[in-house]
Structures are given as C-alpha cells and as structure tokens.
Design a protein around this motif. Structure first.
Motif, short mmCIF file in Angstrom:
data_model
loop_
_atom_site.label_atom_id
_atom_site.label_comp_id
_atom_site.label_asym_id
_atom_site.label_seq_id
_atom_site.Cartn_x
_atom_site.Cartn_y
_atom_site.Cartn_z
N THR A 36 -3.36 6.80 11.38
CA THR A 36 -2.57 5.91 12.23
C THR A 36 -1.29 5.47 11.53
OG1 THR A 36 -3.85 3.97 11.48
CG2 THR A 36 -4.58 5.04 13.52
N ASN A 37 -1.33 5.36 10.20
CA ASN A 37 -0.10 5.03 9.47
C ASN A 37 0.94 6.13 9.65
OD1 ASN A 37 -1.04 2.56 8.46
ND2 ASN A 37 -0.27 2.99 6.40
N ASN A 38 0.51 7.37 9.49
CA ASN A 38 1.45 8.48 9.64
C ASN A 38 2.01 8.55 11.06
OD1 ASN A 38 1.11 9.21 7.00
ND2 ASN A 38 -0.16 11.00 7.41
N THR A 39 1.11 8.37 12.05
CA THR A 39 1.56 8.42 13.44
C THR A 39 2.57 7.33 13.73
OG1 THR A 39 -0.56 9.35 14.15
CG2 THR A 39 0.79 8.32 15.85
N THR A 40 2.34 6.14 13.18
CA THR A 40 3.26 5.02 13.38
C THR A 40 4.60 5.28 12.69
OG1 THR A 40 1.37 3.50 13.44
CG2 THR A 40 3.54 2.52 13.15
N LYS A 41 4.55 5.84 11.50
CA LYS A 41 5.79 6.13 10.77
C LYS A 41 6.61 7.21 11.45
CE LYS A 41 3.95 6.87 6.71
NZ LYS A 41 3.91 7.21 5.26
N GLU A 42 5.96 8.08 12.22
CA GLU A 42 6.66 9.14 12.92
C GLU A 42 7.41 8.63 14.15
OE1 GLU A 42 3.56 11.89 13.69
OE2 GLU A 42 3.42 12.58 11.62
N GLN B 174 -9.90 9.12 12.75
CA GLN B 174 -8.86 9.67 11.88
C GLN B 174 -9.43 10.87 11.13
OE1 GLN B 174 -6.01 6.25 10.23
NE2 GLN B 174 -8.12 5.87 9.66
N THR B 175 -8.68 11.94 11.10
CA THR B 175 -9.14 13.11 10.36
C THR B 175 -8.68 13.10 8.92
OG1 THR B 175 -7.22 14.40 11.08
CG2 THR B 175 -9.21 14.52 12.44
N ALA B 176 -7.67 12.28 8.63
CA ALA B 176 -7.16 12.17 7.25
C ALA B 176 -6.73 10.74 6.99
CB ALA B 176 -6.01 13.14 7.03
N GLY B 177 -7.68 9.79 7.20
CA GLY B 177 -7.39 8.39 6.98
C GLY B 177 -6.95 8.14 5.54
N PHE C 250 -9.79 7.57 3.58
CA PHE C 250 -10.58 6.53 4.23
C PHE C 250 -11.38 7.22 5.33
CE2 PHE C 250 -11.59 3.08 7.10
CZ PHE C 250 -11.81 2.00 6.26
N VAL C 251 -12.70 7.30 5.14
CA VAL C 251 -13.57 7.99 6.09
C VAL C 251 -13.55 7.25 7.43
CG1 VAL C 251 -15.91 8.81 6.54
CG2 VAL C 251 -15.01 8.80 4.19
N SER C 252 -13.21 7.97 8.51
CA SER C 252 -12.94 7.32 9.79
C SER C 252 -13.59 8.04 10.96
CB SER C 252 -11.42 7.26 10.01
OG SER C 252 -10.73 6.82 8.87
N PRO C 253 -14.93 7.98 11.08
CA PRO C 253 -15.62 8.69 12.16
C PRO C 253 -15.39 8.06 13.53
CG PRO C 253 -17.16 7.37 10.89
CD PRO C 253 -15.86 7.30 10.17
N GLY D 73 -15.36 2.72 13.70
CA GLY D 73 -14.49 1.73 13.10
C GLY D 73 -13.30 1.36 13.95
N LEU D 74 -12.56 0.37 13.46
CA LEU D 74 -11.28 0.00 14.05
C LEU D 74 -10.21 0.50 13.12
CD1 LEU D 74 -9.58 -1.59 16.14
CD2 LEU D 74 -9.81 -3.60 14.65
N TYR D 75 -9.44 1.48 13.57
CA TYR D 75 -8.39 2.08 12.75
C TYR D 75 -7.07 1.80 13.45
CZ TYR D 75 -12.76 4.57 11.90
OH TYR D 75 -14.09 4.87 11.68
N MET D 76 -6.24 0.97 12.84
CA MET D 76 -5.03 0.50 13.50
C MET D 76 -3.88 0.36 12.51
SD MET D 76 -6.17 -3.49 14.05
CE MET D 76 -4.55 -4.07 14.55
N SER D 77 -2.68 0.56 13.00
CA SER D 77 -1.47 0.37 12.20
C SER D 77 -0.44 -0.36 13.05
CB SER D 77 -0.90 1.71 11.73
OG SER D 77 -1.80 2.38 10.87
N THR D 78 0.25 -1.30 12.42
CA THR D 78 1.25 -2.10 13.12
C THR D 78 2.58 -2.02 12.39
OG1 THR D 78 -0.41 -3.65 13.97
CG2 THR D 78 1.86 -4.42 13.91
N LEU D 79 3.64 -1.72 13.12
CA LEU D 79 4.98 -1.65 12.55
C LEU D 79 5.65 -3.01 12.68
CD1 LEU D 79 7.60 1.14 12.93
CD2 LEU D 79 8.26 -1.22 13.47
#
Length: 328
Positions: free
Chosen positions: A93-99, A116-119, A127-130, A134-140
């Motif tokens: 999610t960090n990478n997606t947000t940065k893009e 996430q496949t590569a958290g 970061f294992v993300s099945p 979990g809650l996997y989130m990124s905020t800009l």
C-alpha cells in the motif's frame, strides 16, 4: 445513483440497528423490490446482512469486507480518508500510494488493500499480509510543519493506532520504539513512514504513513516460528474487530495526533505506552551494537539508553530490543 452503494452506506450509519424495507425504499427513492435485490447482490459480494420480518435489514458487525461505504460514515476527520481507494491486492500500500500523483491527490488520501504480496517493514524487512486477516493501509500527508518534526510522524501514528486498537478490543496496547505495537509481549502492528523531501532537503514535501495491523487469527498462516514473536488482536483477546471500524478509528486518531506534533503534546501518550523503558536493551545503530538500560523518550521521540559507563545515548534511528538473558 448506485443503489447498492447508497444502501450499504445507509445500513452502516444505522450502527447495527434494523431499518425497515419501506424506510430504506423511501430514503433511497426506489421500490422495496429494488432494495431486496440490492441486499441480495451485496450478500453475494460477501457482505453479512440480517433480514427479519417486521424489522427489516441490518448490517452485521462480523462483516470482513473492506468498503469505502462502511468506513466513510464512521469518519470524524476533515481530510484524512476523505479520498480513499481500496484494492483486493497490491504489492504494498505504501508503494501504491507513492505512485499516485502527490501534487494532484488531496491531503489525507488513503489506500487500503485486503492483501499485500510484498508488504514492507522497516530496514528492508517484509510484512506478512494475508487476505482477510489484517488492516493494511497507507495515508499520504503534506505536513505544514518544518522538516525538524518529520522524525516524529511515526511516533504520532503509533499513538493513533494503539488508541484505536485499545478502544475496539479493550486490552492494553504498548508501543515498542519506534514503530511497533505490542500486545502481551508480541507484535500486532508495524508502521513505516516514507518521506519525500524538497530538492534542497530543507522541506518535507509529503509523507506516506503505512500501518499494518494483524486483526484476525493467522496462526496457521504465520507458522510456528513467526508466531513466537507475532500475533493478532483476535489471538490475544478472542475479539474479532471489524476492519472497517478499525480503519476509521485509526484515521480519526491520526488526524488528531498529527496536529499534536509541533507542540509535542502527543509524547505524553507515547511515553505512557512505551514498551522498552525500564528494561535492559540491545540496540543497533548502523553497524554498531550497544547494550544499556532504556530510560525514556526525549522531546524528539528518541529512545534514551544509559550505558554501563553512565553515558546516555539518544537514538533517533536504528532498532532496539529487550535483552534476553538466559537462565543459568
């Protein structure tokens, strides 16, 4: 009008109460049959909705599908999460947000993913993300404060996430300097902040705050070795926290705590929860390793470690862990 989206948002606002089919039809401006069809369609997508004769429909608390329509009604923020994108799967999610075009998207834009496949974790870790766990989130964010305050963003985010988890499960949450949340001496959450600086390295253009929280039980997925140090909210408390509600609480808190960085008032909460203080720790600073007692957090959210010589080190980066001494 998207009947399904409007229906979902209306049920979410009801806070677990039933709404009659007639009331829903009137509010949405459609027929009762259209309401029924929308409910069936939502159920087919994985939403849990109760239907009781003479009572109507209710969105059940055990919903585990992430949805903007379930999160938005719970937000109290001015900006954070008001522009939100949810994906079934991303690498990070960090990478997606940065893009995203950070100049074009609003401050507070938030990206979530079911999997996430590569958290990403700190120091190049994963970061294992099945899915569904979990809650996997990124905020800009585009902070208005100066560069000197940037190192405290992660600490403020840790306070926000810890408070959110504690509110929804009722069990105490600790913060392990600088970016992990712990429950019963095991990690339940990791935070990774990645910043973009001005060309002359004097300004903070934007920052992406990534938060990963293990919500539902993942013992079988994590495996025996990882479970020695990593756990989830459900595994520790027996409570299944709703991921949509948790997301909203994190964002609500995060907006408040980011506003407390300049006056450093958030540090009181951080110090109250800090996990290492009072214990002997080992710390890695670049290639160097030190041993000492963690004695507190300074006004820049640095960990203070007192060495055996009496010298005090203020750690602004690196990693620190409890010193495990084997029994004789």
């Amino acid at each position: 009008m998207n009947v399904k989206s409007e229906l979902l948002a209306t049920l979410a606002k009801a806070n677990g109460n039933f709404i009659s089919g007639a009331a829903l039809a009137d509010e949405l401006g459609v027929s009762r049959n259209a309401v029924w069809k929308a409910v069936k369609s939502l159920e087919a997508e994985g939403y849990s909705i109760s239907s009781v004769t003479s009572k109507g429909y209710r969105l059940n608390e055990d919903n585990n599908r992430l949805s903007v329509n379930l999160i938005s009604p719970l937000l109290r923020t001015k900006e954070l999460g008001r522009n939100m994108k949810i994906y079934e799967e991303v690498e990070s999610t960090n990478n997606t947000t940065k893009e995203l075009d950070s100049d074009a998207v609003p401050n507070g834009t938030t990206v979530l993913a079911d999997r996430q496949t590569a958290g990403k974790g700190r120091i190049g870790r994963s970061f294992v993300s099945p899915s569904g766990v979990g809650l996997y989130m990124s905020t800009l964010i585009r902070p208005e404060f100066s560069l000197e305050y940037a190192p405290m963003i992660t600490a403020a985010a840790a306070c926000a996430a810890a408070e959110a988890v504690e509110k929804l499960c009722g069990s105490p949450v600790k913060i392990k300097w600088v970016n992990d949340l712990y429950m019963n001496d095991k990690k339940i959450c990791g935070i990774l902040t990645e910043a973009s600086f001005g060309l002359e390295m004097r300004t903070l253009d934007c920052a992406v705050i990534g938060i990963g929280i293990n919500v539902r039980s993942a013992k079988e997925i994590f495996g025996e070795e990882l479970c020695k140090t990593v756990t989830s909210i459900q595994d520790e408390t027996g409570i299944i926290v709703n991921r949509n509600r948790l997301c909203a609480e994190v964002l609500n808190n995060l907006e408040v705590y980011l506003g407390k960085i300049v006056d450093r008032s958030f540090l009181q909460e951080y110090r109250k929860r800090e996990y290492l203080t009072g214990h002997v720790v080992t710390a890695n600073i670049g290639r160097d390793k030190i041993l000492g007692e963690a004695i507190g957090i300074d006004d820049n959210a640095n960990l203070i470690v007192r060495l055996s010589s009496g010298e005090e080190k203020h750690l602004s980066s690196g990693e620190a862990n409890l010193c495990r001494i084997a029994d004789n």
